[in-house]
Enzyme design. Structure first.
Site, PDB file in Angstrom:
ATOM      1  N   PHE A  24       0.832  -1.201   0.000  1.00 29.03           N
ATOM      2  CA  PHE A  24       0.000   0.000   0.000  1.00 29.03           C
ATOM      3  C   PHE A  24       0.871   1.257   0.000  1.00 29.03           C
ATOM      4  O   PHE A  24       1.743   1.405   0.859  1.00 29.03           O
ATOM      5  CB  PHE A  24      -0.879  -0.045   1.253  1.00 29.03           C
ATOM      6  CG  PHE A  24      -1.856   1.082   1.403  1.00 29.03           C
ATOM      7  CD1 PHE A  24      -2.968   1.172   0.593  1.00 29.03           C
ATOM      8  CD2 PHE A  24      -1.672   2.041   2.389  1.00 29.03           C
ATOM      9  CE1 PHE A  24      -3.887   2.195   0.756  1.00 29.03           C
ATOM     10  CE2 PHE A  24      -2.585   3.079   2.555  1.00 29.03           C
ATOM     11  CZ  PHE A  24      -3.696   3.156   1.736  1.00 29.03           C
ATOM     12  N   SER A  75       3.254  -6.940   2.772  1.00 33.25           N
ATOM     13  CA  SER A  75       2.302  -6.051   3.438  1.00 33.25           C
ATOM     14  C   SER A  75       0.899  -6.184   2.841  1.00 33.25           C
ATOM     15  O   SER A  75       0.322  -7.273   2.855  1.00 33.25           O
ATOM     16  CB  SER A  75       2.837  -4.623   3.382  1.00 33.25           C
ATOM     17  OG  SER A  75       2.151  -3.784   4.280  1.00 33.25           O
ATOM     18  N   MET A  76       0.331  -5.115   2.295  1.00 29.85           N
ATOM     19  CA  MET A  76      -0.966  -5.251   1.623  1.00 29.85           C
ATOM     20  C   MET A  76      -0.873  -6.237   0.468  1.00 29.85           C
ATOM     21  O   MET A  76      -1.849  -6.941   0.155  1.00 29.85           O
ATOM     22  CB  MET A  76      -1.466  -3.909   1.087  1.00 29.85           C
ATOM     23  CG  MET A  76      -2.772  -4.031   0.297  1.00 29.85           C
ATOM     24  SD  MET A  76      -3.338  -2.517  -0.495  1.00 29.85           S
ATOM     25  CE  MET A  76      -2.261  -2.427  -1.930  1.00 29.85           C
ATOM     26  N   ASP A  87       8.726  -3.947  13.463  1.00 28.24           N
ATOM     27  CA  ASP A  87       8.044  -3.433  12.276  1.00 28.24           C
ATOM     28  C   ASP A  87       7.201  -2.250  12.727  1.00 28.24           C
ATOM     29  O   ASP A  87       6.353  -2.389  13.598  1.00 28.24           O
ATOM     30  CB  ASP A  87       7.166  -4.549  11.682  1.00 28.24           C
ATOM     31  CG  ASP A  87       6.489  -4.172  10.371  1.00 28.24           C
ATOM     32  OD1 ASP A  87       6.155  -2.986  10.195  1.00 28.24           O
ATOM     33  OD2 ASP A  87       6.275  -5.076   9.544  1.00 28.24           O
ATOM     34  N   HIS A  98       9.861  -3.011   8.306  1.00 30.57           N
ATOM     35  CA  HIS A  98       8.705  -3.443   7.522  1.00 30.57           C
ATOM     36  C   HIS A  98       9.054  -3.849   6.085  1.00 30.57           C
ATOM     37  O   HIS A  98       8.643  -4.907   5.608  1.00 30.57           O
ATOM     38  CB  HIS A  98       7.637  -2.334   7.496  1.00 30.57           C
ATOM     39  CG  HIS A  98       6.401  -2.739   6.770  1.00 30.57           C
ATOM     40  ND1 HIS A  98       5.634  -3.818   7.177  1.00 30.57           N
ATOM     41  CD2 HIS A  98       5.796  -2.235   5.656  1.00 30.57           C
ATOM     42  CE1 HIS A  98       4.606  -3.948   6.346  1.00 30.57           C
ATOM     43  NE2 HIS A  98       4.683  -3.013   5.419  1.00 30.57           N
TER      44      HIS A  98
END
Length: 259
Positions: free
Chosen positions: A25, A93-94, A194, A224
């Site tokens: 994202f 992530s996303m 993170d 992250h």
């Protein structure tokens, strides 16, 4: 709007085993590019699309939502399935949530998943305010470049568009409900530190999927965006070993590597 230099999509035509990589994202393919090139060098067919609204300016993302992002990775997956015998989906992530939805909906067409710091929920008080706040404030401070490694940076937006964040929140909720439909072999690599996605999100994913072939790996040197961080080589090596275990032709002379 022109794409930011370095944020372009990436594609490599290789052997009969394909990998789709899904970025995060407000990020771009740049966060996954070294991983994609590592796989391409080993003879795999690789697709790393640029998600709609990403890679230009954050204002462009305001008019996109999860349906647009998911449609793009779904299209890329179908393209790979047309020319590859096996297709794996990797996500950050996303992008990991997008990968999980592809797995839930496409079943055996997805051979396996590798997820790095998967997002499962928009956290904090701000998340509850999103339905109203997005109509009052266009954006908030960005989340890009959460990286421990000196000199490494992510091409991503310095603002988070709130309409898009609201859509992301709805998407995470939907994917959470679909996790029991995920049955594929799965590797989850997550950072112990993170500042964007807490370890609870990885734990939630691991507790709700129906996969029986599951590997969890802790990344102790990275934040992250671990794909650009100290643990990047480990992520790449583990993912390639995972493919090699499930796609025996990979790495063998005269097959996926082309000899």
């Amino acid at each position: 709007m022109p794409v930011i230099p370095g944020a372009e999509p990436y594609r490599h035509e290789g052997g009969e085993v394909g990998v789709l990589l899904c970025h995060g994202f407000t990020g771009s393919p740049q966060s996954m590019r070294p991983w994609a090139e590592y796989l391409a060098e080993r003879g795999l067919t690789v697709s790393l699309p640029l998600l709609p609204g990403h890679g230009t300016r954050w204002e462009d993302m305001q008019v996109t939502g999860w349906q647009d992002w998911y449609a793009e990775v779904d299209r890329a997956l179908r393209e790979l399935l047309e020319r590859c015998a096996q297709v794996f989906v990797f996500g950050l992530s996303m992008g990991a949530a997008l990968a999980l939805r592809l797995a839930a909906r496409h079943g055996d067409d997805v051979a396996g998943l590798v997820l790095v710091n998967p997002g499962n929920k928009v956290h904090g008080l701000a998340a509850r305010a999103l339905p109203v706040a997005r109509h009052l404030v266009p954006s908030t401070k960005g989340i890009a470049s959460d990286i421990a490694k000196e000199g490494s940076s992510e091409i991503g937006y310095d603002r988070v568009p709130l309409h898009a964040a609201h859509s992301l929140r709805n998407f995470f909720r939907m994917v959470d409900g679909e996790l029991p439909q995920v049955t594929q072999p799965l590797v989850v690599l997550h950072s112990t530190q993170d500042h964007v996605v807490p370890p609870a999100d990885s734990a939630r994913v691991l507790s709700r999927v129906s996969s029986t072939d599951v590997t969890e790996i802790l990344l102790e040197q990275s934040y992250h965006v671990a794909t650009l961080d100290h643990d990047a080589d480990r992520i790449f090596d583990e993912s390639y070993a995972f493919i090699g275990r499930l796609a025996p032709s990979v790495g063998k002379e005269g097959t996926a590597t082309g000899g």
